[in-house]
Design a protein around this motif. Structure first.
Motif, short mmCIF file in Angstrom:
data_model
loop_
_atom_site.label_atom_id
_atom_site.label_comp_id
_atom_site.label_asym_id
_atom_site.label_seq_id
_atom_site.Cartn_x
_atom_site.Cartn_y
_atom_site.Cartn_z
N GLN A 221 0.86 -1.17 0.00
CA GLN A 221 0.00 0.00 0.00
C GLN A 221 0.90 1.23 0.00
N ASN B 126 1.10 4.00 1.57
CA ASN B 126 0.68 4.82 2.71
C ASN B 126 1.85 5.25 3.59
N SER C 118 1.63 -3.10 4.34
CA SER C 118 1.28 -1.74 4.71
C SER C 118 2.34 -1.14 5.63
#
Length: 159
Positions: A71, A73, A87
């Motif tokens: 991800q 992020n 993540s």
């Protein structure tokens, strides 16, 4: 120098071949995967200069086609990369499948930069070796019956 006469490029090509041979399970035609693989090998062949980070760049980009690309992020609070969740996280995961702070930053650079920027990314031999092992562990966390590779030991020595 072409792949066939450059020892580092030849070793990288063998590594990619072993990775694909051991773990590519697609049974149907996948044009985008083919294009990625073709363009990656062509890029490797055309690179004039430093190829030391190519395998790291390739391993991360290939996860896009395997379905577990991280991800996007990452931020200033992201200290760790949770390999199970794919993540970036701010607190230490409760399991051992995570990257430390330094490796998390390196992964973010690999994820968010083009090859032109990755080829000049300054990593020590030890950082490169550690990232290779960690990326292979990331693959093992997401691919059932991931077959271990032998050729990565050669890359660890020459890259």
């Amino acid at each position: 120098f072409p792949v066939t006469i450059h020892i580092a490029k030849t070793s990288l090509a063998l590594f990619i071949c072993e990775l694909l041979h051991n773990n590519l399970r697609e049974q149907h035609q996948d044009e985008s995967l083919f294009e990625f693989l073709f363009q990656s090998i062509e890029l490797l062949d055309l690179i004039d200069g430093n190829v030391a980070n190519f395998h790291l760049w390739f391993l991360l980009r290939y996860t896009q086609y395997l379905g577990f690309f991280p991800q996007n992020n990452f931020n200033e609070h992201s200290k760790y990369f949770d390999m199970r969740e794919a993540s970036y996280v701010s607190s230490l995961p409760t399991h051992p499948a995570f990257l430390d702070e330094t490796s998390t930053i390196i992964l973010s650079h690999l994820q968010n930069n083009s090859w032109e920027e990755i080829k000049i990314l300054k990593l020590t031999k030890e950082q490169r070796k550690q990232m290779l092992v960690q990326l292979l562990n990331y693959y093992a966390a997401h691919i059932e019956n991931f077959k271990a590779l032998n050729s990565h030991h050669i890359l660890e020595e020459i890259m």
